[in-house]
Scaffold this motif. Structure first.
Motif: not given
Length: 335
Positions: A82-93, A240-257
């Protein structure tokens, strides 16, 4: 009698469970230490700290097991991963979604380990792990609900009376008069859609930061496979006209490299998630009588099994795959 109990050697199942638990705990510790460097929500920070404390305590207990048995302590994952100095990659959610999924996996893993355990101290260890994880799972799920992150599975109507299956269409899938989805089929489709949405986001983040070009390409492929599986499961529910109960989480990933984890750790985590996915698809298939669902699960299992095999080869070629407990090679010993 007490001394006799202490001298009972660990079975192959017990040492394998303890070895795997050590790998998982050290991997979890690395992830949580990094998450805690970049967290804004006080409640999520508190739950991350609680899980970290549990994992560090478990690591200590597991180390004691190995020392008592004069068994080499596994290498696992260390501060070098691990590199604890690396920038944030993921959001709290995403942290919260990840922790919820982690506890689900651990409940299954600890339940299996407990069922296989025979020695009293190992039974006690996994019983305590199971109880602690149940409490954490409930706490994380309630927190997700309070924060509006948790999406519930779709509802189905209450039956007016009990009934029995009378027609073969109960099994029909691709052709004929197809019946509606069973409650358990819906539950599994929603669960796998959610899990793949999380996997897609995590692997997308890894694909941005991996140092090795080979690992980066592998993560890109996994990101796309996860996204495809999300679409398959949600499309079945939408039919089946059912909700999928799913959140797409790609927006919770930052642009860090900048990589917060070693390629070894990231490859290991993706391999672990893929392996657990194979088992969960298998269980879902066994609980889905409708033929089209069985065909879907069979095809998807084959796809991720091939992906998992490719990942194992990458890890072996790079010297990242630690040897699990293994039986003696009697043929080699006899030569």
């Amino acid at each position: 009698m007490e001394n006799l109990k202490k001298n009972i050697p660990l079975t192959s199942a017990e040492i394998s469970s303890l070895w795997t638990s050590y790998q998982n705990e050290t991997m979890t510790i690395c992830g949580l230490k990094y998450f805690l460097q970049h967290v804004d929500d006080d409640q999520i920070q508190s739950i991350l700290e609680q899980v970290l404390a549990v994992s560090e305590e478990n690591k200590s207990k597991l180390t004691n097991f190995f020392n008592a048995e004069n068994y080499p302590i596994p290498h696992g994952y260390t501060e070098k991963d691990i590199d604890l100095q690396a920038p944030r990659l993921f959001a709290d959610k995403l942290y919260l979604e990840y922790m919820l999924n982690l506890t689900i996996l651990l409940l299954a893993a600890y339940g299996t380990a407990l069922g296989l355990a025979e020695r009293t101290d190992v039974i006690k260890y996994y019983s305590n792990c199971l109880n602690t994880t149940q409490e954490l799972h409930s706490k994380i799920k309630e927190m997700s609900k309070e924060k509006g992150i948790y999406l519930r599975s779709p509802k189905i109507p209450k039956p007016r009376q009990i009934d029995f299956v009378k027609k073969q269409k109960f099994l029909t899938g691709w052709f004929g008069d197809r019946r509606p989805l069973l409650g358990i089929e819906i539950a599994n489709l929603v669960f796998h859609a959610k899990r793949n949405a999380l996997g897609q986001a995590v692997i997308a983040g890894f694909s941005q930061v991996a140092k090795s070009k080979e690992a980066r390409r592998y993560f890109e492929r996994g990101r796309d496979i996860s996204g495809k599986h999300v679409n398959i499961f949600t499309s079945i529910l939408h039919e089946e006209y059912l909700s999928n109960g799913t959140l797409i989480l790609l927006s919770e990933v930052t642009d860090s490299t900048v990589p917060p984890f070693s390629d070894k750790l990231m490859m290991s985590l993706v391999t672990l998630l893929t392996a657990s996915g194979i088992g969960q698809y298998g269980m879902a298939m066994s609980a889905s009588p409708r033929h089209d669902l069985g065909v879907h699960y069979t095809r998807l299992i084959a796809e991720i099994a091939h992906y998992s095999d490719d990942g194992a080869n990458i890890m072996i070629n790079n010297g990242w795959l630690e040897q699990p407990p293994i039986a003696a090679d009697r043929k080699e010993l006899a030569d």
